[in-house]
Design a protein around this motif. Structure first.
Motif, PDB file in Angstrom:
ATOM      1  N   GLU A 186       0.824  -1.219   0.000  1.00 54.60           N
ATOM      2  CA  GLU A 186       0.000   0.000   0.000  1.00 54.60           C
ATOM      3  C   GLU A 186       0.855   1.265   0.000  1.00 54.60           C
ATOM      4  O   GLU A 186       0.344   2.368  -0.237  1.00 54.60           O
ATOM      5  CB  GLU A 186      -0.939  -0.003   1.207  1.00 54.60           C
ATOM      6  N   LEU A 187       2.158   1.124   0.251  1.00 59.08           N
ATOM      7  CA  LEU A 187       3.038   2.295   0.237  1.00 59.08           C
ATOM      8  C   LEU A 187       3.156   2.900  -1.157  1.00 59.08           C
ATOM      9  O   LEU A 187       3.589   4.045  -1.306  1.00 59.08           O
ATOM     10  CB  LEU A 187       4.429   1.918   0.764  1.00 59.08           C
ATOM     11  N   GLU A 188       2.752   2.144  -2.195  1.00 58.05           N
ATOM     12  CA  GLU A 188       2.771   2.674  -3.563  1.00 58.05           C
ATOM     13  C   GLU A 188       1.866   3.897  -3.695  1.00 58.05           C
ATOM     14  O   GLU A 188       2.080   4.753  -4.555  1.00 58.05           O
ATOM     15  CB  GLU A 188       2.334   1.597  -4.557  1.00 58.05           C
ATOM     16  N   GLN A 189       0.843   3.972  -2.833  1.00 58.89           N
ATOM     17  CA  GLN A 189      -0.105   5.088  -2.886  1.00 58.89           C
ATOM     18  C   GLN A 189       0.263   6.226  -1.937  1.00 58.89           C
ATOM     19  O   GLN A 189      -0.511   7.163  -1.762  1.00 58.89           O
ATOM     20  CB  GLN A 189      -1.517   4.608  -2.543  1.00 58.89           C
ATOM     21  N   HIS A 190       1.442   6.143  -1.323  1.00 64.70           N
ATOM     22  CA  HIS A 190       1.805   7.145  -0.317  1.00 64.70           C
ATOM     23  C   HIS A 190       3.051   7.932  -0.714  1.00 64.70           C
ATOM     24  O   HIS A 190       3.873   7.464  -1.510  1.00 64.70           O
ATOM     25  CB  HIS A 190       2.036   6.467   1.045  1.00 64.70           C
ATOM     26  N   ALA A 191       3.150   9.138  -0.159  1.00 63.75           N
ATOM     27  CA  ALA A 191       4.343   9.978  -0.346  1.00 63.75           C
ATOM     28  C   ALA A 191       5.441   9.453   0.583  1.00 63.75           C
ATOM     29  O   ALA A 191       5.237   9.348   1.791  1.00 63.75           O
ATOM     30  CB  ALA A 191       4.018  11.428  -0.023  1.00 63.75           C
ATOM     31  N   ILE A 192       6.586   9.151   0.004  1.00 61.38           N
ATOM     32  CA  ILE A 192       7.674   8.535   0.763  1.00 61.38           C
ATOM     33  C   ILE A 192       8.817   9.544   0.940  1.00 61.38           C
ATOM     34  O   ILE A 192       9.193  10.247   0.008  1.00 61.38           O
ATOM     35  CB  ILE A 192       8.213   7.283   0.043  1.00 61.38           C
ATOM     36  N   HIS A 215       8.280  -9.180   2.661  1.00 58.77           N
ATOM     37  CA  HIS A 215       7.849  -8.444   1.470  1.00 58.77           C
ATOM     38  C   HIS A 215       8.854  -7.329   1.202  1.00 58.77           C
ATOM     39  O   HIS A 215       9.144  -6.509   2.084  1.00 58.77           O
ATOM     40  CB  HIS A 215       6.451  -7.841   1.690  1.00 58.77           C
ATOM     41  N   ALA A 216       9.382  -7.294  -0.018  1.00 59.58           N
ATOM     42  CA  ALA A 216      10.291  -6.228  -0.450  1.00 59.58           C
ATOM     43  C   ALA A 216       9.493  -5.243  -1.286  1.00 59.58           C
ATOM     44  O   ALA A 216       8.952  -5.607  -2.336  1.00 59.58           O
ATOM     45  CB  ALA A 216      11.448  -6.797  -1.253  1.00 59.58           C
ATOM     46  N   GLN A 217       9.382  -4.021  -0.810  1.00 62.28           N
ATOM     47  CA  GLN A 217       8.558  -3.022  -1.480  1.00 62.28           C
ATOM     48  C   GLN A 217       9.422  -1.961  -2.147  1.00 62.28           C
ATOM     49  O   GLN A 217      10.295  -1.341  -1.518  1.00 62.28           O
ATOM     50  CB  GLN A 217       7.622  -2.350  -0.467  1.00 62.28           C
ATOM     51  N   SER A 218       9.172  -1.746  -3.451  1.00 63.21           N
ATOM     52  CA  SER A 218       9.862  -0.687  -4.176  1.00 63.21           C
ATOM     53  C   SER A 218       9.278   0.661  -3.761  1.00 63.21           C
ATOM     54  O   SER A 218       8.055   0.817  -3.684  1.00 63.21           O
ATOM     55  CB  SER A 218       9.700  -0.894  -5.681  1.00 63.21           C
ATOM     56  N   VAL A 219      10.161   1.637  -3.462  1.00 62.73           N
ATOM     57  CA  VAL A 219       9.684   2.963  -3.066  1.00 62.73           C
ATOM     58  C   VAL A 219      10.445   4.026  -3.846  1.00 62.73           C
ATOM     59  O   VAL A 219      11.594   3.824  -4.253  1.00 62.73           O
ATOM     60  CB  VAL A 219       9.877   3.206  -1.548  1.00 62.73           C
ATOM     61  N   ARG A 220       9.779   5.148  -4.060  1.00 61.25           N
ATOM     62  CA  ARG A 220      10.432   6.296  -4.698  1.00 61.25           C
ATOM     63  C   ARG A 220      10.131   7.522  -3.846  1.00 61.25           C
ATOM     64  O   ARG A 220       8.975   7.917  -3.687  1.00 61.25           O
ATOM     65  CB  ARG A 220       9.932   6.497  -6.124  1.00 61.25           C
ATOM     66  N   GLY A 221      11.169   8.085  -3.280  1.00 62.26           N
ATOM     67  CA  GLY A 221      10.963   9.174  -2.336  1.00 62.26           C
ATOM     68  C   GLY A 221      10.675  10.501  -2.994  1.00 62.26           C
ATOM     69  O   GLY A 221      11.338  10.882  -3.954  1.00 62.26           O
ATOM     70  N   ARG A 222       9.696  11.223  -2.460  1.00 60.88           N
ATOM     71  CA  ARG A 222       9.474  12.613  -2.874  1.00 60.88           C
ATOM     72  C   ARG A 222      10.597  13.488  -2.349  1.00 60.88           C
ATOM     73  O   ARG A 222      10.974  14.481  -2.967  1.00 60.88           O
ATOM     74  CB  ARG A 222       8.143  13.122  -2.309  1.00 60.88           C
ATOM     75  N   LEU A 223      11.127  13.111  -1.179  1.00 63.76           N
ATOM     76  CA  LEU A 223      12.300  13.773  -0.626  1.00 63.76           C
ATOM     77  C   LEU A 223      13.346  12.691  -0.381  1.00 63.76           C
ATOM     78  O   LEU A 223      13.082  11.703   0.296  1.00 63.76           O
ATOM     79  CB  LEU A 223      11.945  14.484   0.691  1.00 63.76           C
ATOM     80  N   ARG A 224      14.513  12.879  -0.938  1.00 65.74           N
ATOM     81  CA  ARG A 224      15.595  11.904  -0.781  1.00 65.74           C
ATOM     82  C   ARG A 224      16.826  12.623  -0.225  1.00 65.74           C
ATOM     83  O   ARG A 224      17.233  13.655  -0.758  1.00 65.74           O
ATOM     84  CB  ARG A 224      15.936  11.242  -2.129  1.00 65.74           C
TER      85      ARG A 224
END
Length: 307
Positions: A186-192, A215-224
């Motif tokens: 569900e983190l796909e729908q959230h700002a990371i 579970h390995a979840q791909s994430v893309r951060g809005r702030l990195r």
């Protein structure tokens, strides 16, 4: 007594190997050249092998001598530190301790302790370098490094201070607007908000504490960012969800400014390690600092004494 190591001969051999000369070694040690020659011959007889090639013009190490050279020199170095430590038992630690620590941890937890340490040990000076880069403590001549990471195979000595959880957190206002995720997908729908110094910043690897599913979840951060403190203002302002070390967020969680979400899922805890250069002996000033840090940090509110 026949089986006791000939420590005197090993020390003499280390000086001969270092200087490449019986005469120079004798001068350095303050003994006669025949004494040096006899000690080397005695050692070779005991080992049953030659350590040195001798000619009228040149002295060089045999292959066996080359293999034993470093150990002999380490033996001498350890003996010198041992004597220094033994003579220092009756006096206060003194000298400079050079320390490397991560930026956020160093500012929040190490820097506030330094006034008390300096007051307790007035003969000790501290030189502190804060960086999130993994430093080579031997090449950088550091006495102690604080590393918040899993340590790979290394000749460095380490002392585990404690373990730290890394909860998934967000501000209540963010969760009210976007909902509370129950599963990593569900983190796909959230700002990371992403800390790039994680081992795999683009993949968060979760384990379910109840079912033991992974579970390995791909994430893309809005702030990195490579510094976890940079994430805190955006996190508290409700701009996203982040994995943060508990030593940064425990007080905000306690005050209700942040909320621990997806409690059934967690990523592995991480150790806070005190790392020192290789070698069996440490100076009294280094021991004093290590013991001081354990005393003040091993039982901090965010520290996990047992895993």
């Amino acid at each position: 007594m026949q089986n006791l190591p000939d420590l005197e001969a090993w020390v003499i051999f280390s000086r001969v190997a270092e200087t490449g000369s019986f005469a120079k070694a004798a001068n350095l040690l303050g003994i006669s050249q025949p004494t040096v020659s006899k000690a080397i011959a005695r050692l070779e007889k005991k080992l049953g092998t030659m350590l040195l090639y001798r000619t009228t013009r040149k002295l060089s190490l045999t292959p066996t001598g080359e293999q034993l050279r470093e150990r002999a020199m380490q033996l001498l170095a350890d003996a010198e530190v041992f004597e220094s430590e033994a003579s220092a038992l009756a006096i206060e630690p003194h000298g400079v301790v050079r320390v490397s620590a991560p930026m956020s941890f160093g500012l929040r937890y190490l820097a506030p302790l330094l006034p008390d340490f300096l007051a307790r040990f007035p003969g000790v000076d501290v030189e502190l370098m804060l960086t999130d880069r993994l430093v080579d403590i031997v090449a950088g001549a550091f006495d102690v490094a604080i590393r918040i990471a899993e340590l790979g195979d290394s000749s460095l000595r380490s002392r585990r201070l404690c373990a730290v959880r890394r909860p998934l957190v967000a501000a209540p206002a963010y969760l009210e607007r976007h909902g509370r995720p129950a599963h990593p997908r569900e983190l796909e729908q959230h700002a990371i908000l992403t800390h790039t110094n994680l081992p795999t910043p683009e993949y968060w690897r979760f384990r379910n504490e109840t079912s033991h599913d992974e579970h390995a979840q791909s994430v893309r951060g809005r702030l990195r960012t490579n510094n976890a403190d940079v994430i805190m203002p955006a996190l508290l302002a409700g701009q996203g969800i982040a994995l943060q070390p508990e030593f940064l967020v425990w007080d905000a969680l306690k005050r209700g400014e942040l909320e621990h979400v997806m409690r059934d899922w967690a990523i592995d805890d991480i150790n806070v390690n005190l790392v020192t250069p290789p070698g069996m002996l440490r100076t009294t000033r280094v021991i004093a600092l290590l013991d001081f840090l354990v005393e003040h940090l091993a039982h901090a509110p965010w520290a996990m004494s047992e895993r």
